[in-house]
Design a protein around this motif. Sequence first.
Motif, PDB file in Angstrom:
ATOM      1  N   ILE A  30       3.550   6.640  -0.448  1.00  0.00           N
ATOM      2  CA  ILE A  30       3.864   7.281   0.829  1.00  0.00           C
ATOM      3  C   ILE A  30       5.367   7.298   1.095  1.00  0.00           C
ATOM      4  O   ILE A  30       5.922   8.289   1.551  1.00  0.00           O
ATOM      5  N   GLU A  31       6.023   6.198   0.785  1.00  0.00           N
ATOM      6  CA  GLU A  31       7.456   6.108   1.048  1.00  0.00           C
ATOM      7  C   GLU A  31       8.236   7.094   0.186  1.00  0.00           C
ATOM      8  O   GLU A  31       9.226   7.673   0.640  1.00  0.00           O
ATOM      9  N   LEU A  66       3.621  -2.904   9.280  1.00  0.00           N
ATOM     10  CA  LEU A  66       2.226  -2.443   9.279  1.00  0.00           C
ATOM     11  C   LEU A  66       1.342  -3.581   9.752  1.00  0.00           C
ATOM     12  O   LEU A  66       1.264  -4.618   9.103  1.00  0.00           O
ATOM     13  N   TYR A  81       0.796  -1.221   0.000  1.00  0.00           N
ATOM     14  CA  TYR A  81       0.000   0.000   0.000  1.00  0.00           C
ATOM     15  C   TYR A  81       0.832   1.277   0.000  1.00  0.00           C
ATOM     16  O   TYR A  81       0.305   2.351  -0.159  1.00  0.00           O
ATOM     17  N   LEU A  82       2.106   1.132   0.275  1.00  0.00           N
ATOM     18  CA  LEU A  82       2.813   2.292   0.801  1.00  0.00           C
ATOM     19  C   LEU A  82       3.867   2.911  -0.101  1.00  0.00           C
ATOM     20  O   LEU A  82       4.562   3.835   0.301  1.00  0.00           O
ATOM     21  N   HIS A 104       9.225  -1.521   6.334  1.00  0.00           N
ATOM     22  CA  HIS A 104       8.209  -0.989   7.241  1.00  0.00           C
ATOM     23  C   HIS A 104       7.464  -2.119   7.926  1.00  0.00           C
ATOM     24  O   HIS A 104       7.531  -3.270   7.488  1.00  0.00           O
TER      25      HIS A 104
END
Lengths: 126, 126
Positions: free
Chosen positions: A98-99, A115, A94-95, A113
Amino acid sequence: MNLKNTQARSAIYDFLIRSSSPVDVNQIIGFLRSKKLNTNKVTIYRNLDTLCKNGLLEKLEFGEGKFRYEFKKNHHHHLICTNCGKIEDVSGEYLSEIERKIKSENGFLIKSHVLEFYGLCRNCRS
Amino acid sequence: MNLKNTQARSAIYDFLIRSSSPVDVNQIIGFLRSKKLNTNKVTIYRNLDTLCKNGLLEKLEFGEGKFRYEFKKNHHHHLICTNCGKIEDVSGEYLSEIERKIKSENGFLIKSHVLEFYGLCRNCRS
DNA sequence: TTGACAAATGCAACTTAGTTGCATAAAATC
DNA sequence: GATTTTATGCAACTAAGTTGCATTTGTCAA
């Protein structure tokens, strides 16, 4: 690295590969006892460490004050039921967006990460 | 719940409120010593517990095999530098979309999540 | 197939993080 | 200022994980 194929190690690995959710050291000890393998806990800790370092296992924490281990699979997350303790997998990457944003805004280079989701599983909701 | 305002408790709380990143129990002990407050570790653990239960602190884990605590602020995540250990905050509510999806697909009702990023901070990258 | 060497194991003792029971002390309330 | 409730300190304990060291077991090459 030179990994030897010992009784203890392959039993631990077998157990982990067959477990559907992350296990703690006590569960491993229980399994080995049930197999009549008299294995010292030091051996277990050292094997878990070795297997992690070789990328075969993953070491996880779920706020219990101890570690759990799972067979390394594709990147995924967990749904931890705070009522019954059941841990399900949920996949998804998902990220990445964002990263990228964090890298440019904070100058921080993300390598990995964690999560995890906490809540109520289907059973415990009803 | 009736919280009394004791020396130990307010010192712990003060320390946490001023800390820019999550602290462990040893850091708290060190701080209290430096203030000439002779506080038993049991008192510290009990206070941390009480303050968490009252929603004033948050209890966190970063794969170290121990807990850290921080003053409760708006929902946020952390950037943990695996080289120097520095922990920065990063805000952001990235997951509402995802959580909705998980609810419908897995029947799992998410109450909270943990999201932490590991990597190299600006300093350690260069 | 055996011998050498590296890697793995077992044991005992230890460390670190956190907990429990119980008696005492200190805040808050009246 | 007495009472009640909450907090503290101490000692002892548990649970998770680690270390040093002597011994054993796999592996690989001769």
